[in-house]
Design a protein around this motif. Structure first.
Motif, PDB file in Angstrom:
ATOM      1  N   THR A 132       0.821  -1.211   0.000  1.00  0.00           N
ATOM      2  CA  THR A 132       0.000   0.000   0.000  1.00  0.00           C
ATOM      3  C   THR A 132       0.860   1.269   0.000  1.00  0.00           C
ATOM      4  O   THR A 132       0.326   2.376   0.039  1.00  0.00           O
ATOM      5  CB  THR A 132      -0.927   0.051   1.243  1.00  0.00           C
ATOM      6  OG1 THR A 132      -0.107   0.148   2.412  1.00  0.00           O
ATOM      7  CG2 THR A 132      -1.782  -1.195   1.344  1.00  0.00           C
ATOM      8  N   LEU A 133       2.184   1.123  -0.056  1.00  0.00           N
ATOM      9  CA  LEU A 133       3.057   2.297  -0.075  1.00  0.00           C
ATOM     10  C   LEU A 133       3.032   2.939  -1.456  1.00  0.00           C
ATOM     11  O   LEU A 133       2.681   2.299  -2.451  1.00  0.00           O
ATOM     12  CB  LEU A 133       4.499   1.884   0.241  1.00  0.00           C
ATOM     13  CG  LEU A 133       4.784   1.256   1.601  1.00  0.00           C
ATOM     14  CD1 LEU A 133       6.245   0.826   1.665  1.00  0.00           C
ATOM     15  CD2 LEU A 133       4.477   2.222   2.725  1.00  0.00           C
ATOM     16  N   SER A 134       3.448   4.207  -1.528  1.00  0.00           N
ATOM     17  CA  SER A 134       3.579   4.863  -2.831  1.00  0.00           C
ATOM     18  C   SER A 134       4.786   4.279  -3.555  1.00  0.00           C
ATOM     19  O   SER A 134       5.630   3.615  -2.948  1.00  0.00           O
ATOM     20  CB  SER A 134       3.779   6.357  -2.637  1.00  0.00           C
ATOM     21  OG  SER A 134       5.086   6.608  -2.156  1.00  0.00           O
ATOM     22  N   GLY A 135       4.871   4.542  -4.860  1.00  0.00           N
ATOM     23  CA  GLY A 135       5.972   3.987  -5.657  1.00  0.00           C
ATOM     24  C   GLY A 135       7.341   4.339  -5.093  1.00  0.00           C
ATOM     25  O   GLY A 135       8.216   3.491  -4.981  1.00  0.00           O
ATOM     26  N   GLY A 136       7.512   5.616  -4.720  1.00  0.00           N
ATOM     27  CA  GLY A 136       8.800   6.050  -4.191  1.00  0.00           C
ATOM     28  C   GLY A 136       9.126   5.350  -2.885  1.00  0.00           C
ATOM     29  O   GLY A 136      10.255   4.909  -2.667  1.00  0.00           O
ATOM     30  N   GLU A 137       8.109   5.241  -2.021  1.00  0.00           N
ATOM     31  CA  GLU A 137       8.332   4.568  -0.734  1.00  0.00           C
ATOM     32  C   GLU A 137       8.659   3.096  -0.941  1.00  0.00           C
ATOM     33  O   GLU A 137       9.490   2.527  -0.231  1.00  0.00           O
ATOM     34  CB  GLU A 137       7.087   4.714   0.146  1.00  0.00           C
ATOM     35  CG  GLU A 137       6.875   6.127   0.669  1.00  0.00           C
ATOM     36  CD  GLU A 137       5.458   6.378   1.166  1.00  0.00           C
ATOM     37  OE1 GLU A 137       5.220   7.448   1.731  1.00  0.00           O
ATOM     38  OE2 GLU A 137       4.578   5.503   0.974  1.00  0.00           O
ATOM     39  N   GLN A 138       7.992   2.485  -1.918  1.00  0.00           N
ATOM     40  CA  GLN A 138       8.299   1.077  -2.202  1.00  0.00           C
ATOM     41  C   GLN A 138       9.745   0.911  -2.648  1.00  0.00           C
ATOM     42  O   GLN A 138      10.424  -0.031  -2.258  1.00  0.00           O
ATOM     43  CB  GLN A 138       7.366   0.541  -3.289  1.00  0.00           C
ATOM     44  CG  GLN A 138       5.940   0.391  -2.797  1.00  0.00           C
ATOM     45  CD  GLN A 138       5.102  -0.500  -3.703  1.00  0.00           C
ATOM     46  OE1 GLN A 138       5.620  -1.159  -4.596  1.00  0.00           O
ATOM     47  NE2 GLN A 138       3.811  -0.526  -3.464  1.00  0.00           N
ATOM     48  N   GLN A 139      10.220   1.855  -3.473  1.00  0.00           N
ATOM     49  CA  GLN A 139      11.609   1.768  -3.926  1.00  0.00           C
ATOM     50  C   GLN A 139      12.552   1.938  -2.743  1.00  0.00           C
ATOM     51  O   GLN A 139      13.553   1.234  -2.627  1.00  0.00           O
ATOM     52  CB  GLN A 139      11.883   2.824  -4.993  1.00  0.00           C
ATOM     53  CG  GLN A 139      13.251   2.693  -5.631  1.00  0.00           C
ATOM     54  CD  GLN A 139      13.449   1.343  -6.305  1.00  0.00           C
ATOM     55  OE1 GLN A 139      12.694   0.961  -7.191  1.00  0.00           O
ATOM     56  NE2 GLN A 139      14.446   0.588  -5.872  1.00  0.00           N
ATOM     57  N   MET A 140      12.221   2.859  -1.838  1.00  0.00           N
ATOM     58  CA  MET A 140      13.055   3.055  -0.650  1.00  0.00           C
ATOM     59  C   MET A 140      13.083   1.775   0.182  1.00  0.00           C
ATOM     60  O   MET A 140      14.137   1.348   0.647  1.00  0.00           O
ATOM     61  CB  MET A 140      12.492   4.189   0.220  1.00  0.00           C
ATOM     62  CG  MET A 140      12.596   5.551  -0.442  1.00  0.00           C
ATOM     63  SD  MET A 140      11.713   6.787   0.547  1.00  0.00           S
ATOM     64  CE  MET A 140      11.660   8.140  -0.619  1.00  0.00           C
ATOM     65  N   LEU A 141      11.914   1.168   0.340  1.00  0.00           N
ATOM     66  CA  LEU A 141      11.843  -0.058   1.138  1.00  0.00           C
ATOM     67  C   LEU A 141      12.647  -1.177   0.473  1.00  0.00           C
ATOM     68  O   LEU A 141      13.340  -1.943   1.150  1.00  0.00           O
ATOM     69  CB  LEU A 141      10.383  -0.489   1.337  1.00  0.00           C
ATOM     70  CG  LEU A 141      10.162  -1.774   2.131  1.00  0.00           C
ATOM     71  CD1 LEU A 141      10.845  -1.719   3.492  1.00  0.00           C
ATOM     72  CD2 LEU A 141       8.668  -2.062   2.327  1.00  0.00           C
ATOM     73  N   ALA A 142      12.580  -1.241  -0.857  1.00  0.00           N
ATOM     74  CA  ALA A 142      13.328  -2.290  -1.563  1.00  0.00           C
ATOM     75  C   ALA A 142      14.829  -2.121  -1.335  1.00  0.00           C
ATOM     76  O   ALA A 142      15.551  -3.091  -1.085  1.00  0.00           O
ATOM     77  CB  ALA A 142      12.993  -2.264  -3.053  1.00  0.00           C
ATOM     78  N   ILE A 143      15.298  -0.882  -1.404  1.00  0.00           N
ATOM     79  CA  ILE A 143      16.720  -0.624  -1.168  1.00  0.00           C
ATOM     80  C   ILE A 143      17.063  -0.936   0.291  1.00  0.00           C
ATOM     81  O   ILE A 143      18.068  -1.590   0.601  1.00  0.00           O
ATOM     82  CB  ILE A 143      17.087   0.841  -1.513  1.00  0.00           C
ATOM     83  CG1 ILE A 143      16.879   1.090  -3.008  1.00  0.00           C
ATOM     84  CG2 ILE A 143      18.533   1.139  -1.122  1.00  0.00           C
ATOM     85  CD1 ILE A 143      17.069   2.543  -3.419  1.00  0.00           C
ATOM     86  N   ALA A 144      16.183  -0.488   1.200  1.00  0.00           N
ATOM     87  CA  ALA A 144      16.427  -0.714   2.622  1.00  0.00           C
ATOM     88  C   ALA A 144      16.464  -2.212   2.935  1.00  0.00           C
ATOM     89  O   ALA A 144      17.312  -2.678   3.693  1.00  0.00           O
ATOM     90  CB  ALA A 144      15.335  -0.037   3.449  1.00  0.00           C
ATOM     91  N   ARG A 145      15.555  -2.965   2.325  1.00  0.00           N
ATOM     92  CA  ARG A 145      15.535  -4.416   2.563  1.00  0.00           C
ATOM     93  C   ARG A 145      16.836  -5.055   2.084  1.00  0.00           C
ATOM     94  O   ARG A 145      17.413  -5.900   2.773  1.00  0.00           O
ATOM     95  CB  ARG A 145      14.344  -5.054   1.847  1.00  0.00           C
ATOM     96  CG  ARG A 145      14.226  -6.543   2.116  1.00  0.00           C
ATOM     97  CD  ARG A 145      13.075  -7.181   1.367  1.00  0.00           C
ATOM     98  NE  ARG A 145      13.297  -7.157  -0.074  1.00  0.00           N
ATOM     99  CZ  ARG A 145      12.412  -7.569  -0.971  1.00  0.00           C
ATOM    100  NH1 ARG A 145      11.230  -8.005  -0.584  1.00  0.00           N
ATOM    101  NH2 ARG A 145      12.682  -7.518  -2.255  1.00  0.00           N
ATOM    102  N   ALA A 146      17.312  -4.607   0.910  1.00  0.00           N
ATOM    103  CA  ALA A 146      18.574  -5.154   0.393  1.00  0.00           C
ATOM    104  C   ALA A 146      19.731  -4.802   1.322  1.00  0.00           C
ATOM    105  O   ALA A 146      20.656  -5.588   1.512  1.00  0.00           O
ATOM    106  CB  ALA A 146      18.830  -4.643  -1.022  1.00  0.00           C
ATOM    107  N   LEU A 147      19.665  -3.605   1.935  1.00  0.00           N
ATOM    108  CA  LEU A 147      20.730  -3.189   2.853  1.00  0.00           C
ATOM    109  C   LEU A 147      20.729  -4.003   4.142  1.00  0.00           C
ATOM    110  O   LEU A 147      21.777  -4.192   4.766  1.00  0.00           O
ATOM    111  CB  LEU A 147      20.569  -1.710   3.210  1.00  0.00           C
ATOM    112  CG  LEU A 147      21.142  -0.697   2.231  1.00  0.00           C
ATOM    113  CD1 LEU A 147      20.817   0.699   2.712  1.00  0.00           C
ATOM    114  CD2 LEU A 147      22.644  -0.886   2.076  1.00  0.00           C
TER     115      LEU A 147
END
Lengths: 232, 287
Positions: A132-147
């Motif tokens: 349910t996050l916005s596109g930008g937030e999803q991208q941030m979460l994807a990067i954060a998860r990889a980190l």
């Protein structure tokens, strides 16, 4: 740090790729759709196997290892299209990013604080479902998860895809910050200007081959790159 | 009014067993996308194992159920490894056919080994408990409590533990799960172990109420499929609620209209729900 010499990849998408990367570098992989950028990252992550050639990470051959071992060696990928777990909360996604470390009994509390510091918006949305996050937030979460996997090398596949210019700016400045924290970055992008703004060098792929590689200044001035990827 | 409550209770008791069977099925479908027709046969085999442990080895009933769950979990792991893993990634129809073949092999195998006759568990806690004009046997009451406990434990495991999260992760995005270092084969084994243990528990718990025979798994299998379609394929709350709804509809239908039509009510309910909400009660729209 990383050495890739692929002569033939799985399903022949990659034809001849030779690249090298030193610790601490930010490298851009440029190329049009279908040039093999994503397949290259998948091959490094172990999702695809090269039919001939080899990939080394810190001297060690990794091209025959399964993905779960490659992530344990310190290579983490933030895949194209983000690939979050949509029906899990932000914090659950982050915890899963650190899955292999949690299994070893490591504490990841500090890393979680660190990624919240990089992306304060994720902390506000901690309990929200990722889908349910916005596109930008999803991208941030994807990067954060990889980190959260604690990588030495972070591979980002099209982090700017489908995002508003302002959000792209924000994400790229965070990528620079991550690199300053000591993580090497392999950046796949169609947005060549953005990519070459943070990368020191780049490789240009065409039809599964490296057709050009140079430092950012030279690439930015190169007639072919300008014509093909910088819009004139 | 007392008929109503009596049938309601009967429906809940039956529904909780349906829910247990459906949970295993929905778990396996939701994570591995395998329509596991053999699930009903695991239910039947689990009942046989408990039966033999009680009758031949004079084990305490609940110990027998526990042991049967462990043995069937092991069988589930073997089935996944030997039959389903090789067709993983192939066309869905392959897993479909493998599952159908397994159903036939296991059902006929049971006839061959133990004969087609019906077997009866020795009576177990059959004293009646009465309250508010309803009476049920202590055994049915205990069975419902055991079922509820198993459902709670499973829910906690899948929602709250790290391993449970990796199970959901593989269900939601297999490739992303690979990238964070999850071994999907291990998750596959675990899901089959869990699902089979639940089926064995359901078969074993219902064994003393009905009878144990090689074909006992077919009806619950069909109902479990109806339930997970009704509840939404792959949804755990959907399987629990769907099971209870189906049980109650059957109970009330049997009490007020006729027991002969109870399957009609069950599958009728499924058709009605699907015509209103095609993805099921808790279904997620396909991306």
């Amino acid at each position: 740090m990383v050495m890739v010499d692929i002569f033939l990849g799985e399903s022949s998408i990659l034809q001849e790729i030779s690249m090298e990367m030193a610790e601490g570098e930010v490298i851009a992989i440029l190329g049009a759709n279908g040039s093999g950028k994503t397949t290259l990252l998948k091959t490094i992550s172990g999702l695809c196997r090269p039919r001939s050639g080899e990939i080394r990470f810190n001297e060690r051959r990794i091209d025959r290892l399964p993905p779960e071992q490659i992530v344990r060696l310190g290579i983490s990928q933030c895949p194209e299209g983000r690939r979050l777990f949509p029906y899990m909360s932000v914090v659950e996604n982050l915890q899963l990013g650190a899955y292999w470390r949690l299994r070893k009994g490591e504490k990841v509390r500090e890393d979680q604080e660190k990624v919240y510091h990089l992306f304060p918006r994720l902390k506000e949305r901690e309990k929200q479902m990722a889908g349910t996050l916005s596109g930008g937030e999803q991208q941030m979460l994807a990067i954060a998860r990889a980190l959260m996997a604690g990588p030495k090398l972070l591979m980002l596949d099209e982090p700017s895809l489908g995002l508003a210019p302002l959000v792209v700016q924000e994400i790229f400045s965070t990528i620079r910050q991550i690199n300053q924290g000591g993580v090497s970055i392999l950046l796949v992008e169609q947005n060549a200007v953005m990519a070459l703004n943070v990368a020191s060098r780049g490789y240009v792929l065409e039809m599964g081959r490296v057709v050009l590689t140079d430092h950012r200044e030279t690439l930015l001035k190169d007639e072919r790159v300008r014509h093909a990827y910088l819009g004139g | 009014m007392s008929i109503f409550f009596q049938q309601l209770i009967n429906g809940i008791i039956l529904g909780s067993v349906y829910a247990l069977v459906a949970l295993g099925l929905t778990l396996i479908y939701g994570i591995l996308h395998v329509p596991n027709f053999a699930h009903g046969m695991i239910y039947m085999l689990g009942a046989y194992v408990s039966y033999f442990l009680v009758v031949e080895y004079h084990l305490n009933f609940f110990a027998a159920v526990g042991l049967s769950m462990i043995i069937m979990a092991g069988l589930g792991v073997v089935i996944e490894r030997v039959f389903f893993r090789p067709v993983q990634g192939a066309s869905r129809i392959n897993a479909f056919i493998v599952a159908l073949s397994l159903l036939i092999i296991l059902e006929n195998g049971a006839v061959l080994l133990w004969g087609a006759e019906f077997r009866k568990f020795p009576p177990l806690l059959d004293q009646q408990v009465s309250f508010w004009g309803i009476s049920i046997t202590l055994q049915r009451l205990l069975m419902t409590v055991a079922t509820a406990l198993l459902i709670l434990v499973l829910h906690f495991f899948v929602q709250k533990t790290l391993v449970g999260r990796t199970i959901r992760a593989v269900g939601q995005d297999r490739e992303a799960a690979l990238l964070i270092g999850v071994n999907p084969n291990r998750v596959g084994s675990m899901v089959f172990a869990l699902g089979s243990a639940l089926a064995a528990a359901a078969g074993s718990l219902i064994g003393p109420i009905f009878l144990v025979h090689p074909h006992m798994g077919m009806a619950p299998l069909l109902k479990a499929f109806a339930i997970i379609i009704l509840g939404g394929m792959g949804s755990i709350p959907g399987a629990i609620l769907g099971g209870l709804i189906l049980g109650v509809i059957e109970g009330l239908g049997a009490g007020y209209i006729s027991a002969a039509y109870k399957d009609l009510f069950a599958f009728g309910a499924m058709v009605v729900v699907l015509s209103v909400k095609p993805s099921g009660l808790f279904g997620r729209e396909e991306k």
